[in-house]
Structures are given as C-alpha cells and as structure tokens.
Design a protein around this motif. Structure first.
Motif, short mmCIF file in Angstrom:
data_model
loop_
_atom_site.label_atom_id
_atom_site.label_comp_id
_atom_site.label_asym_id
_atom_site.label_seq_id
_atom_site.Cartn_x
_atom_site.Cartn_y
_atom_site.Cartn_z
N PRO A 92 16.95 88.24 -17.25
CA PRO A 92 16.48 87.49 -18.42
C PRO A 92 15.00 87.71 -18.70
O PRO A 92 14.61 87.87 -19.87
CB PRO A 92 16.79 86.04 -18.04
N VAL A 93 14.15 87.78 -17.68
CA VAL A 93 12.72 87.99 -17.87
C VAL A 93 12.46 89.34 -18.55
O VAL A 93 11.56 89.47 -19.38
CB VAL A 93 11.94 87.84 -16.54
N PHE B 87 8.81 84.77 -21.27
CA PHE B 87 8.45 85.70 -20.20
C PHE B 87 7.55 85.00 -19.17
O PHE B 87 7.81 85.07 -17.97
CB PHE B 87 7.74 86.93 -20.77
N ASP B 88 6.50 84.34 -19.65
CA ASP B 88 5.56 83.66 -18.75
C ASP B 88 6.26 82.61 -17.91
O ASP B 88 5.99 82.47 -16.71
CB ASP B 88 4.42 83.01 -19.54
N GLN C 7 11.01 92.49 -23.43
CA GLN C 7 11.41 93.53 -24.38
C GLN C 7 11.40 93.03 -25.82
O GLN C 7 11.14 93.79 -26.75
CB GLN C 7 12.81 94.06 -24.06
N ASN C 8 11.72 91.75 -25.99
CA ASN C 8 11.84 91.19 -27.33
C ASN C 8 10.60 90.41 -27.77
O ASN C 8 10.62 89.73 -28.80
CB ASN C 8 13.11 90.32 -27.42
N GLY C 9 9.53 90.51 -26.99
CA GLY C 9 8.25 89.94 -27.39
C GLY C 9 8.16 88.43 -27.32
O GLY C 9 7.37 87.82 -28.03
N ALA D 245 16.90 83.97 -23.30
CA ALA D 245 15.65 84.70 -23.09
C ALA D 245 15.49 85.79 -24.15
O ALA D 245 14.39 85.99 -24.68
CB ALA D 245 15.62 85.31 -21.69
N ARG D 246 16.57 86.49 -24.47
CA ARG D 246 16.53 87.56 -25.46
C ARG D 246 16.15 87.03 -26.83
O ARG D 246 15.44 87.68 -27.59
CB ARG D 246 17.88 88.26 -25.55
N THR D 247 16.60 85.81 -27.15
CA THR D 247 16.35 85.24 -28.46
C THR D 247 15.11 84.35 -28.50
O THR D 247 14.72 83.89 -29.57
CB THR D 247 17.59 84.47 -28.96
#
Length: 124
Positions: free
Chosen positions: A105-106, A118-119, A111-113, A77-79
C-alpha cells in the motif's frame, strides 16, 4: 436483489445508514456479491463511516482481490483516502502485504502522489 448484493451496493454508494440496517438485520458482512467481491472491497473508499461500520461488524480488512491481489488497504492508499487507510490499519489491515505486482500500500500511495498517506504508512 440478493442481500449480499444489497449490502455491497450500499457500501459502494457510501450509504452508511443502509449498510448498518442491513448488517443489523443479518446481512453477512463478508458475503460476496454476484461479482465475487465483499462489501469492504467495493465500498466507497472515501466513506470512512461505511468502513468503520463494516469493520466494526467483522469485515475482513485483509481480504484479497482475486484478480489484482490487492486488499482494501491497497485501494485506499492508491486513491489517497488517509482516513480510510487509518481505520483499516486500526482494524488490523496488514500494511506489508504485496499485491500481484508485489506493491505494498505504501508503494501505491507514493506512485499516485498521495504524500500524506505515504507519510502515514511509512511511519507505522
């Protein structure tokens, strides 16, 4: 190089053929390498085929990093790797677990755009 290091290295390099070969020859899918990490923790996050092979062979999608408290789902999720996020969820990754900073993770996707990630995560 020890088998556990070989498998982790192949996963980190995104080498799905070698990952599958090592697993079919008895490598431990949840074995830790010399750095204390499992193949799914070090896999190339953008390599959905590697994730699929590891998970199909029983890799734990909820293994927690000892230092950050992150799971592979946090990392994906971060990447921003939506396909990897989806396969981790399909194989039972918990989207509601927080890391050591209590980020889910969401939260990391936001945070990382990574809007698509996210959706996806906000709607499961």
């Amino acid at each position: 190089m020890h088998d556990k290091d070989k498998l982790a290295t192949a996963a980190a390099n995104g080498n799905v053929e070698l990952v599958e070969s090592l697993l079919l020859n008895g490598a431990d899918v949840n074995g830790v390498n010399r750095f204390g990490r499992t193949p799914i923790q070090v896999m190339m996050m953008g390599s959905t085929p590697v994730a699929r092979v590891l998970l199909a062979h029983g890799a734990d999608p909820n293994v927690v990093d000892a230092h950050a408290g992150a799971t592979p789902l946090h990392d994906a999720a971060r990447t921003g790797f939506l396909d990897t996020v989806k396969i981790l969820i399909q194989f039972g990754a918990n989207p509601d677990v927080g890391d050591n900073n209590n980020y889910r993770p969401v939260d990391l996707a936001q945070q990382n755009g990574h809007q698509e990630v996210f959706d996806f995560l906000i709607n499961i």
